[in-house]
Design an enzyme around this catalytic site. Sequence first.
Site, short mmCIF file in Angstrom:
data_model
loop_
_atom_site.label_atom_id
_atom_site.label_comp_id
_atom_site.label_asym_id
_atom_site.label_seq_id
_atom_site.Cartn_x
_atom_site.Cartn_y
_atom_site.Cartn_z
N ARG A 32 0.69 -1.46 -0.11
CA ARG A 32 0.18 -0.08 -0.57
C ARG A 32 0.39 1.53 -0.25
O ARG A 32 0.86 1.89 -0.47
CB ARG A 32 -0.65 -0.10 1.37
CG ARG A 32 -1.94 -1.06 1.19
CD ARG A 32 -2.62 -0.89 2.57
NE ARG A 32 -3.49 -1.85 3.06
CZ ARG A 32 -3.06 -3.39 3.56
NH1 ARG A 32 -1.87 -3.25 3.68
NH2 ARG A 32 -3.63 -4.23 3.72
N GLU B 141 17.17 0.99 17.06
CA GLU B 141 16.43 2.04 17.63
C GLU B 141 15.98 1.98 18.67
O GLU B 141 16.15 1.08 19.14
CB GLU B 141 15.58 2.71 16.15
CG GLU B 141 14.43 1.71 16.37
CD GLU B 141 13.58 2.40 15.19
OE1 GLU B 141 12.04 2.67 15.45
OE2 GLU B 141 13.52 2.61 13.98
N ARG C 78 8.12 -8.81 -4.27
CA ARG C 78 8.15 -10.39 -4.15
C ARG C 78 6.89 -10.80 -5.32
O ARG C 78 8.11 -11.88 -5.98
CB ARG C 78 7.08 -11.24 -2.97
CG ARG C 78 8.75 -10.79 -1.83
CD ARG C 78 7.67 -12.00 -0.90
NE ARG C 78 6.83 -10.79 -0.24
CZ ARG C 78 6.13 -10.97 0.45
NH1 ARG C 78 5.97 -12.08 1.65
NH2 ARG C 78 4.56 -10.11 1.53
N ILE D 85 12.04 3.89 4.71
CA ILE D 85 10.47 4.45 5.90
C ILE D 85 10.27 2.80 6.41
O ILE D 85 9.28 3.12 7.26
CB ILE D 85 9.90 4.84 5.19
CG1 ILE D 85 9.48 4.91 4.05
CG2 ILE D 85 10.22 6.55 5.46
CD1 ILE D 85 8.08 5.41 3.18
N ALA D 86 10.75 1.82 6.40
CA ALA D 86 10.58 0.14 6.24
C ALA D 86 10.61 -0.18 7.67
O ALA D 86 10.18 0.43 8.75
CB ALA D 86 11.01 -0.53 5.12
N ARG D 87 11.78 -0.49 8.42
CA ARG D 87 11.92 -0.96 9.50
C ARG D 87 13.94 -0.86 9.42
O ARG D 87 14.41 -1.13 8.39
CB ARG D 87 11.76 -2.56 10.00
CG ARG D 87 10.63 -2.46 10.37
CD ARG D 87 9.95 -1.56 11.90
NE ARG D 87 8.69 -2.06 12.40
CZ ARG D 87 7.67 -1.29 12.09
NH1 ARG D 87 8.07 0.22 11.12
NH2 ARG D 87 6.16 -1.47 12.37
N HIS E 182 11.89 7.71 13.35
CA HIS E 182 10.85 6.92 13.13
C HIS E 182 9.38 7.83 13.49
O HIS E 182 8.42 6.96 13.97
CB HIS E 182 11.18 5.93 14.03
CG HIS E 182 10.49 4.56 14.08
ND1 HIS E 182 10.36 3.78 14.03
CD2 HIS E 182 8.52 4.65 12.97
CE1 HIS E 182 9.59 2.22 13.74
NE2 HIS E 182 8.77 3.11 12.49
N ILE E 183 9.31 8.56 12.71
CA ILE E 183 7.93 9.74 12.27
C ILE E 183 7.21 9.69 11.32
O ILE E 183 6.21 10.37 11.11
CB ILE E 183 8.63 10.63 12.98
CG1 ILE E 183 9.48 11.73 11.83
CG2 ILE E 183 8.70 11.07 14.33
CD1 ILE E 183 9.52 13.16 12.31
#
Length: 336
Positions: free
Chosen positions: A161, A274, A183, A243-245, A292-293
């Site tokens: 998304r 983090e 994937r 901006i994933a992880r 992480h905002i």
Amino acid sequence: MTMPSRPRVLIARRIFPEIVARLAAHFEVRTSDDAPGGLQGDALIAALQGCDAVFVGATERIDAAVLDACPILRAVCSMAVGTNNIDLPACTARGIVVSNAPDVLTETTADFGFALMMAAARRITEAEHFVRAGRWQHWAYDLMAGADIHGRTLGILGMGRIGQAIARRGVHGFGMKLVYHNRRRLAEEVEAGLGGARWLSLEALLREADHLVLVLPYTPQVHHLIGATELAWMKPTATLTNIARGGIVDDGALAEALSQRRIAAAGLDVFEGEPQLCPALLALNNVVLTPHIASASLATRRAMADLACDNLIAAFRGDTPPTALNPEVLAGMRRV
């Protein structure tokens, strides 16, 4: 032990007072206002004693050790999208329903991801520090010259998304060419609607993208997916935005690539370990760092928390939570 008249819920982090009030209408609520970043480890286990459910965010770790120490827990409801902090198989095996909060943060997160990419490409953070330090003495043709966004090639790793929302901004707003790796390849009509997006192998994506944005979920299989080898495939003029992880990128390898200008710049909202950061990143002027905002607009954070409430209330009413990840475990839940 005397059971409470209503199910007991732990809110494991500081949250909007109106969310606390909303849950208090249905549950016996235990709050953690002194843990703005969320309870962890032994503190979380201690606070969860006697609780039927827990409201968490992206950082509280709900693993087998926590579950074994909290045998009456029946629901884990997160206000985040990612669930890498929750052991879903362990919860399912114990009959604990798990839910997350997708969809409500898609557009806000995409806005931020695009802004972070632009800030890295156009050297905005570096330029602001330059001005604040009193170093701006005159105009020069190459003063803080960065990279264009419009018309360039946008590469997206992870086309769910949020990835598709970023793609729409790039293609329709900035006339960018779109390449992606996922994937599964998107349907032809979706690719056509994104300006003729092209699926590429990971290596081809990294070699072709002018601006690479990471938006894929974290799993152990993608740990350090972007390391020294992968960074070497990128153009020296390219930027990387994550901006994933944290953990998807080897932050140490990225810091080295940035310091040696093997890629031009990076924008990072997430980090391995983090809130601790790789110290080498802090010494660089060609990386934009944010805490992480990406989903942090007030309206969106409230919507995320409300969806977690919806899931909690539904689970204990005997309904299927709107975004349950394992609804098969709902039989036998206590009612509110």
